[in-house]
Design a protein around this motif. Structure first.
Motif, PDB file in Angstrom:
ATOM      1  N   TRP A  98       0.813  -1.224   0.000  1.00 49.58           N
ATOM      2  CA  TRP A  98       0.000   0.000   0.000  1.00 49.58           C
ATOM      3  C   TRP A  98       0.842   1.267   0.000  1.00 49.58           C
ATOM      4  O   TRP A  98       0.306   2.341  -0.190  1.00 49.58           O
ATOM      5  CB  TRP A  98      -0.989   0.017   1.150  1.00 49.58           C
ATOM      6  N   TRP A 124       3.762   3.551  -4.822  1.00 51.22           N
ATOM      7  CA  TRP A 124       3.020   4.582  -5.553  1.00 51.22           C
ATOM      8  C   TRP A 124       2.368   4.028  -6.811  1.00 51.22           C
ATOM      9  O   TRP A 124       1.278   4.434  -7.184  1.00 51.22           O
ATOM     10  CB  TRP A 124       3.916   5.770  -5.888  1.00 51.22           C
ATOM     11  N   TRP A 129      -1.176   2.495  -6.443  1.00 45.64           N
ATOM     12  CA  TRP A 129      -2.251   3.481  -6.391  1.00 45.64           C
ATOM     13  C   TRP A 129      -2.539   4.053  -7.778  1.00 45.64           C
ATOM     14  O   TRP A 129      -3.702   4.303  -8.125  1.00 45.64           O
ATOM     15  CB  TRP A 129      -1.908   4.593  -5.405  1.00 45.64           C
ATOM     16  N   CYS A 187      -7.194   7.986  -5.843  1.00 46.88           N
ATOM     17  CA  CYS A 187      -6.072   7.051  -6.030  1.00 46.88           C
ATOM     18  C   CYS A 187      -4.876   7.747  -6.663  1.00 46.88           C
ATOM     19  O   CYS A 187      -3.730   7.546  -6.241  1.00 46.88           O
ATOM     20  CB  CYS A 187      -6.493   5.891  -6.914  1.00 46.88           C
ATOM     21  N   THR A 241      -3.236  10.133  -4.163  1.00 47.12           N
ATOM     22  CA  THR A 241      -2.532   9.343  -3.144  1.00 47.12           C
ATOM     23  C   THR A 241      -1.246   8.770  -3.721  1.00 47.12           C
ATOM     24  O   THR A 241      -0.188   8.820  -3.087  1.00 47.12           O
ATOM     25  CB  THR A 241      -3.430   8.216  -2.605  1.00 47.12           C
ATOM     26  N   GLY A 242      -1.320   8.215  -4.925  1.00 49.37           N
ATOM     27  CA  GLY A 242      -0.125   7.710  -5.587  1.00 49.37           C
ATOM     28  C   GLY A 242       0.897   8.793  -5.858  1.00 49.37           C
ATOM     29  O   GLY A 242       2.105   8.585  -5.707  1.00 49.37           O
ATOM     30  N   THR A 273      -3.354   5.189   5.510  1.00 50.06           N
ATOM     31  CA  THR A 273      -3.284   5.367   4.057  1.00 50.06           C
ATOM     32  C   THR A 273      -4.687   5.332   3.453  1.00 50.06           C
ATOM     33  O   THR A 273      -5.017   6.155   2.602  1.00 50.06           O
ATOM     34  CB  THR A 273      -2.417   4.260   3.426  1.00 50.06           C
ATOM     35  N   PHE A 314      -6.729   8.286   1.458  1.00 50.24           N
ATOM     36  CA  PHE A 314      -7.383   8.009   0.179  1.00 50.24           C
ATOM     37  C   PHE A 314      -8.868   8.364   0.234  1.00 50.24           C
ATOM     38  O   PHE A 314      -9.405   8.975  -0.698  1.00 50.24           O
ATOM     39  CB  PHE A 314      -7.191   6.540  -0.199  1.00 50.24           C
TER      40      PHE A 314
END
Length: 95
Positions: free
Chosen positions: A3, A6, A9, A35, A38-39, A59, A63
């Motif tokens: 998780w 990168w 995501w 996503c 977050t990535g 995390t 998200f």
């Protein structure tokens, strides 16, 4: 930990964006943007990556918050004004 990768995501965001194209409704696009952001934050690194590195719940919380914010922005930009239902007064075949 998967998780904090990168690219996981980003792939999930791409999959959700494709799903949005196949089943339109502005639902999956907010999750896809969440996503992707977050990535992107994980890719940049820094304090965010250090904060969420060992915590899956944190995390997922980030998200979820990013997805909610993106959905609200999409709703504000593309939604109907005033919460009204769109009605048509004329037919496309009328002159």
């Amino acid at each position: 930990m998967w998780w904090t990768a990168w690219w996981v995501w980003m792939v999930a965001g791409l999959a959700l964006a494709i799903l949005e194209v196949l089943a339109p409704g502005w639902i999956f696009l907010g999750f896809a943007i969440g996503c992707a952001v977050t990535g992107g934050l994980l890719w940049i690194g820094g304090p965010f990556t250090a904060l969420v590195e060992g915590s899956l719940p944190l995390t997922l919380l980030v998200f979820a918050l990013l997805s909610l914010v993106s959905w609200v922005v999409l709703r504000k930009v593309f939604g109907l004004r005033g919460g009204s239902v769109k009605t048509f007064d004329h037919d496309i075949n009328e002159n």
